[in-house]
Design a protein around this motif. Structure first.
Motif: not given
Length: 154
Positions: A145-154
């Motif tokens: 989750x950290x990896x995915x959400x930190x890389x996709x925040x607009x």
């Protein structure tokens, strides 16, 4: 005729810029909403795993003398566990809409793990086994989750 041509030349850049700006704004809005949905899905799953880990951590220490908690607290723990069970079940079944394939695989792995049988094993061993399975899943899912959400925040 020259007047219309002049007007068209003067208005065209403004219309194009307005069109492009509105498309960009709508695209950004959709991306932000998508990120919020993903964040909500991960938060719900992580909270459900946390509640499961808490439930199993309490009951794995019960060697027949009780948990040491009041009946009301035990009822609340059990209710939270039931809710977390169904949240995880739902996330596993529908997770591919918002969570990554890696996260979906982690949840699927949790569902397919061998479980200890209550009839042939002491309760505390069953709870210990479930505690370790859910704790490991929680730790792995937090990383994803950290990896995915930190890389996709607009």
């Amino acid at each position: 005729m020259d007047f219309l041509f002049d007007l068209l030349i003067k208005l065209a850049p403004g219309v194009v810029v307005a069109f492009l700006a509105s498309r960009w704004a709508v695209k950004k809005f959709h991306a932000e909403k998508w990120w919020e949905r993903k964040e909500k899905a991960y938060r719900e799953i992580i909270e459900a795993l946390y509640d499961s880990v808490h439930y199993f951590s309490v009951y794995k220490e019960d060697y027949g003398q009780g948990t040491g908690y009041s009946k009301q607290v035990e009822i609340e723990l059990h209710q939270k566990y039931e809710k977390s069970y169904w949240t995880l079940k739902k996330a596993t079944d529908m997770g591919s809409f918002y969570i990554s394939k890696e996260a979906e695989d982690i949840l699927e792995e949790l569902n397919k793990k061998d479980r200890l049988d209550f009839d042939s094993n002491p309760k505390w061993d069953v709870y210990e086994h479930e505690f370790l399975l859910h704790k490991n899943t929680l730790e792995r899912l937090i990383k994803v989750a950290k990896k995915e959400l930190s890389g996709n925040k607009i």
